[in-house]
Design a protein around this motif. Structure first.
Motif, PDB file in Angstrom:
ATOM      1  N   LEU A   4       0.841  -1.198   0.000  1.00  0.00           N
ATOM      2  CA  LEU A   4       0.000   0.000   0.000  1.00  0.00           C
ATOM      3  C   LEU A   4       0.881   1.254   0.000  1.00  0.00           C
ATOM      4  O   LEU A   4       0.577   2.246  -0.664  1.00  0.00           O
ATOM      5  CB  LEU A   4      -0.912  -0.006   1.237  1.00  0.00           C
ATOM      6  CG  LEU A   4      -1.922   1.114   1.303  1.00  0.00           C
ATOM      7  CD1 LEU A   4      -2.943   0.990   0.180  1.00  0.00           C
ATOM      8  CD2 LEU A   4      -2.629   1.116   2.649  1.00  0.00           C
ATOM      9  N   GLY A 103       2.540  -4.848   5.947  1.00  0.00           N
ATOM     10  CA  GLY A 103       1.240  -5.498   5.776  1.00  0.00           C
ATOM     11  C   GLY A 103       0.074  -4.620   6.178  1.00  0.00           C
ATOM     12  O   GLY A 103      -1.069  -5.000   6.033  1.00  0.00           O
ATOM     13  N   GLU A 104       0.361  -3.436   6.725  1.00  0.00           N
ATOM     14  CA  GLU A 104      -0.670  -2.469   7.161  1.00  0.00           C
ATOM     15  C   GLU A 104      -1.600  -3.104   8.205  1.00  0.00           C
ATOM     16  O   GLU A 104      -2.820  -2.993   8.129  1.00  0.00           O
ATOM     17  CB  GLU A 104      -1.490  -1.953   5.966  1.00  0.00           C
ATOM     18  CG  GLU A 104      -0.660  -1.407   4.819  1.00  0.00           C
ATOM     19  CD  GLU A 104      -0.036  -0.029   5.094  1.00  0.00           C
ATOM     20  OE1 GLU A 104      -0.545   0.695   5.974  1.00  0.00           O
ATOM     21  OE2 GLU A 104       0.963   0.307   4.431  1.00  0.00           O
TER      22      GLU A 104
ATOM     23  N   ARG B   3      -7.471  -0.886  -0.125  1.00  0.00           N
ATOM     24  CA  ARG B   3      -6.597  -1.209   1.006  1.00  0.00           C
ATOM     25  C   ARG B   3      -5.833  -2.475   0.646  1.00  0.00           C
ATOM     26  O   ARG B   3      -6.409  -3.446   0.171  1.00  0.00           O
ATOM     27  CB  ARG B   3      -7.416  -1.486   2.275  1.00  0.00           C
ATOM     28  CG  ARG B   3      -8.333  -0.368   2.682  1.00  0.00           C
ATOM     29  CD  ARG B   3      -7.592   0.819   3.224  1.00  0.00           C
ATOM     30  NE  ARG B   3      -6.804   0.491   4.417  1.00  0.00           N
ATOM     31  CZ  ARG B   3      -5.734   1.171   4.787  1.00  0.00           C
ATOM     32  NH1 ARG B   3      -5.309   2.168   4.037  1.00  0.00           N
ATOM     33  NH2 ARG B   3      -5.071   0.856   5.866  1.00  0.00           N
ATOM     34  N   ILE B   4      -4.546  -2.453   0.810  1.00  0.00           N
ATOM     35  CA  ILE B   4      -3.774  -3.665   0.576  1.00  0.00           C
ATOM     36  C   ILE B   4      -3.230  -4.102   1.930  1.00  0.00           C
ATOM     37  O   ILE B   4      -2.319  -3.486   2.452  1.00  0.00           O
ATOM     38  CB  ILE B   4      -2.627  -3.429  -0.412  1.00  0.00           C
ATOM     39  CG1 ILE B   4      -3.164  -2.791  -1.701  1.00  0.00           C
ATOM     40  CG2 ILE B   4      -1.911  -4.739  -0.714  1.00  0.00           C
ATOM     41  CD1 ILE B   4      -2.095  -2.413  -2.698  1.00  0.00           C
ATOM     42  N   ILE B   5      -3.850  -5.114   2.474  1.00  0.00           N
ATOM     43  CA  ILE B   5      -3.441  -5.601   3.786  1.00  0.00           C
ATOM     44  C   ILE B   5      -2.945  -7.034   3.632  1.00  0.00           C
ATOM     45  O   ILE B   5      -3.647  -7.868   3.045  1.00  0.00           O
ATOM     46  CB  ILE B   5      -4.613  -5.544   4.792  1.00  0.00           C
ATOM     47  CG1 ILE B   5      -5.038  -4.070   4.997  1.00  0.00           C
ATOM     48  CG2 ILE B   5      -4.241  -6.166   6.121  1.00  0.00           C
ATOM     49  CD1 ILE B   5      -6.254  -3.882   5.848  1.00  0.00           C
ATOM     50  N   TYR B   6      -1.748  -7.287   4.082  1.00  0.00           N
ATOM     51  CA  TYR B   6      -1.191  -8.634   4.003  1.00  0.00           C
ATOM     52  C   TYR B   6      -0.968  -9.149   5.414  1.00  0.00           C
ATOM     53  O   TYR B   6      -0.390  -8.439   6.241  1.00  0.00           O
ATOM     54  CB  TYR B   6       0.161  -8.620   3.283  1.00  0.00           C
ATOM     55  CG  TYR B   6       0.103  -8.183   1.833  1.00  0.00           C
ATOM     56  CD1 TYR B   6      -0.666  -8.879   0.899  1.00  0.00           C
ATOM     57  CD2 TYR B   6       0.840  -7.087   1.401  1.00  0.00           C
ATOM     58  CE1 TYR B   6      -0.697  -8.476  -0.435  1.00  0.00           C
ATOM     59  CE2 TYR B   6       0.813  -6.684   0.068  1.00  0.00           C
ATOM     60  CZ  TYR B   6       0.047  -7.382  -0.840  1.00  0.00           C
ATOM     61  OH  TYR B   6       0.016  -6.990  -2.143  1.00  0.00           O
TER      62      TYR B   6
END
Lengths: 181, 18
Positions: A4, A103-104, B3-6
């Protein structure tokens, strides 16, 4: 796999013959998961750094220093590691911290996170997550809770949040904690 | 934006993939 945010890795090595800013070096930037791992596999583990070195991973465009205008009202959650904690524990904590950043993991509060730093010191190593606003109680507490939980820190271990404005005028160990968890 | 959540598991799998 795009991230992100683009993240910048900084390295600091204390050399008293230079000004503080001159000892701070931008290593590389990562904006994909693959870039991040390429970077991580090419640098020394934190436990291999000599005393008074730091790593910092910050969002691109924000320098890992209190003086950056975007950090002025900010603060940090500080985890002080006992000297007897082994090297593998230090490396594990730092990697877990990095993974939470890229990874936010802080969900809606991820926007409020600036980055993280690890300080290797003879007196005891420290890691910290830097947040945008030191006074935003809900945001600061949420970030601290998630940080502690995700890093698998013992609930007995005390972490404290400090405002950069306070640590600028006092030595870090004397700065007052705004919130404690 | 999106949203890019990993999560941790996914990130660790990427580390180990060739």
């Amino acid at each position: 796999h795009p991230l992100l945010n683009r993240w910048a890795l900084w390295f600091f090595k204390n050399d008293r013959s230079w000004a503080w800013e001159d000892n701070l070096h931008l290593v590389t930037k990562s904006d994909t998961v693959e870039d991040f791992w390429a970077m991580y596999s090419h640098i020394q583990l934190a436990s291999k750094l000599s005393s008074s070195c730091d790593y910092a991973l910050f969002k691109d465009g924000i320098e890992p220093m209190r003086e950056d205008s975007r950090n002025k009202r900010g603060g940090r959650w500080l985890v002080s590691l006992a000297k007897q904690q082994c090297h593998s524990e230090l490396d594990r904590l730092w990697l877990e911290t990095l993974l939470r950043l890229i990874g936010e993991s802080f969900k809606e509060h991820s926007r409020k996170v600036r980055g993280a730093a690890i300080n290797i010191r003879a007196k005891g190593d420290k890691t910290a997550i830097w947040t945008r606003a030191a006074e935003n109680q809900e945001g600061v507490l949420h970030t601290g809770r998630v940080y502690k939980e995700r890093l698998g820190l013992s609930t007995k271990m005390v972490t404290g949040s400090q405002a950069h404005a306070d640590t600028a005028t006092k030595s870090n160990s004397l700065a007052k904690n705004k919130f404690v968890m | 934006g999106t949203r890019i959540i990993y999560d941790r598991k996914f990130l660790m799998e990427c580390r180990n993939s060739p």
